[in-house]
Design an enzyme around this catalytic site. Sequence first.
Site, PDB file in Angstrom:
ATOM      1  N   ASP A 407      35.737  -9.847  70.119  1.00  0.00           N
ATOM      2  CA  ASP A 407      37.094  -9.646  69.582  1.00  0.00           C
ATOM      3  C   ASP A 407      37.121  -8.342  68.784  1.00  0.00           C
ATOM      4  OD1 ASP A 407      39.737 -11.392  68.991  1.00  0.00           O
ATOM      5  OD2 ASP A 407      39.272 -10.124  67.286  1.00  0.00           O
ATOM      6  N   ASN A 415      47.487  -1.144  66.270  1.00  0.00           N
ATOM      7  CA  ASN A 415      48.846  -1.130  66.827  1.00  0.00           C
ATOM      8  C   ASN A 415      49.844  -0.656  65.779  1.00  0.00           C
ATOM      9  OD1 ASN A 415      48.382  -1.938  69.475  1.00  0.00           O
ATOM     10  ND2 ASN A 415      48.400  -4.107  68.954  1.00  0.00           N
ATOM     11  N   ASP A 424      46.943  -0.151  73.693  1.00  0.00           N
ATOM     12  CA  ASP A 424      46.626  -0.419  75.104  1.00  0.00           C
ATOM     13  C   ASP A 424      45.510   0.490  75.598  1.00  0.00           C
ATOM     14  OD1 ASP A 424      50.049  -1.158  76.189  1.00  0.00           O
ATOM     15  OD2 ASP A 424      48.550  -2.335  75.129  1.00  0.00           O
ATOM     16  N   GLU A 450      43.263  -9.066  72.231  1.00  0.00           N
ATOM     17  CA  GLU A 450      42.114  -8.178  71.993  1.00  0.00           C
ATOM     18  C   GLU A 450      40.791  -8.915  72.184  1.00  0.00           C
ATOM     19  OE1 GLU A 450      43.457  -9.679  67.882  1.00  0.00           O
ATOM     20  OE2 GLU A 450      44.303  -9.284  69.829  1.00  0.00           O
TER      21      GLU A 450
END
Length: 529
Positions: A407, A415, A424, A450
């Site tokens: 993770d 973000n 992305d 993620e």
Amino acid sequence: MKKLGKRRKVNLAVVLTSLVSASVILTLLILTVSYYQSNKQSLTETYLALNYSKAEKMSHSADSLFLSMNKNLETTAKFLEDPEGISEPELQTQLDLLHVSSGYFNSLSWIDETGTIRAISPGSIGLKGKKIEDGVAKEALDAQKPGLSLPYTGLSDRLIVLMSHPIYAKDGTYKGVIGGTIFLQEQNVLNQLLGNDAVEENGSYYFVVGPKGTLLFHPDTNQIGKGVYENPVVRQLTLGNNGMELITNTSGLKMLAAYSYVSEAKWGIVQQTPYSFVQDLLLEQLRQTLKFVLIPFLILLLFSIYIARKLAAPFIQLGNLVNRLAEGKKVAQPLKESLMKPHWNREADLLTKSAVMAFEIIERNNQQLTESAVTDSLTGLPNRRKLEEVLAEWASDKQQFSMLVLDIDHFKSINDAFGHQTGDETLKKLAETVQAMLGDKDHCFRYGGEEFVLLLPEQTGPSAYQTAEKIRLKIERTRLIPHQAVTVSIGIAEFPAQTSSLEKLFSLADKALYRSKAEGRNRITLSRD
């Protein structure tokens, strides 16, 4: 003899053209319906799993917070074991310090065994010296044990919960209770953890309910305090259950809802996504797919019609010849010679090749659509559906392997700081980095958001740990985004040494990942359960 009635004759070219057109169109229709149904199930399962993961992580965080808050009250209770030796200014100063430093509670108060409020922070509340005769505080005082009240409306019309801890002197004498209030509609640590105004772009949001189905947190603050027990997932939460399902909420909207029980507080967290979003996403995917599929199918259709007419041409010529002969008309020699040639075999051969070509195109498109259903469109990695297929196959073959759940740390901040496009790109670069470090038999899947899952065949836990450490270091040293290191946390579990259950295996790896997160992130935890 009776004269035979004339029947309408059908042209062979029309028959063949109609058959070919119907076959191609029907194939496209079947393919489209199959793709739609397959992707609908896949998207539904994906968003349910993603919502469940979010709800579960949030419930774990809430449980940890409540434990810390209770520990804070316990510490304060120990300070008050011998209140006679503390002056009132000292007591008030200490209570103010504990209140401000922890930030857990909106107010903190000591109620002695007689029900008198001996000290309260902040002092501006003005209740010091008053005696508690009834209500939630009186119930906590009489209980003489740690507790968390049901939500109630205070004198200031605030929705409040009270966390309390008893105070005992060293000789065991009951000295009252230390109580901390949490205003559900105002800023505090709990509010900051849960956040009650987060509605995602796709319409996803979550809400929190109390033990009796009362809304404690909701994006619409006007809903806080209302009862929603008729919601099916809320009924499950009041029973202490976790799960995920497609439901119709109290507003009549279909929702992909996942729910997780907060055992420490007996609350429930529900994360849900409007089913209409999945339907819109599915239709958009279908439109995009049809853009690429329709052109080859149209070319195929036109080409097939052309071949069908070419195949029918000699039969038409032959029919015209027979008709001329029947009418007694003279047939030119060149026409006879051309019809005598075995041209119809060539046309049949062309038709066969056309059919083969048609099926090859259909099969290739079908294969592409099938691969698309098990491939993550962003990273190009296999998705969760493919992961389940591989796990089922390996478990059936009793294959030894280690599972790594990876993770990205603080991905939300990436973000927020750089935008979703950079987020992305980070996911794609990380996928490429991990793939480059894996062996030919190893697998990497994007599980959702993620989170990634790696399967390392024939590797024990310690061996997998070494591989994971190389991956962790490589990612940390690779600049996935400019001027900032990206780190990952990893949890590892081993099959079948630790468990022969795939569900338990993933749970062990996920718990190990959670420990990596809880212990500071950018680390690896090998499951020891």
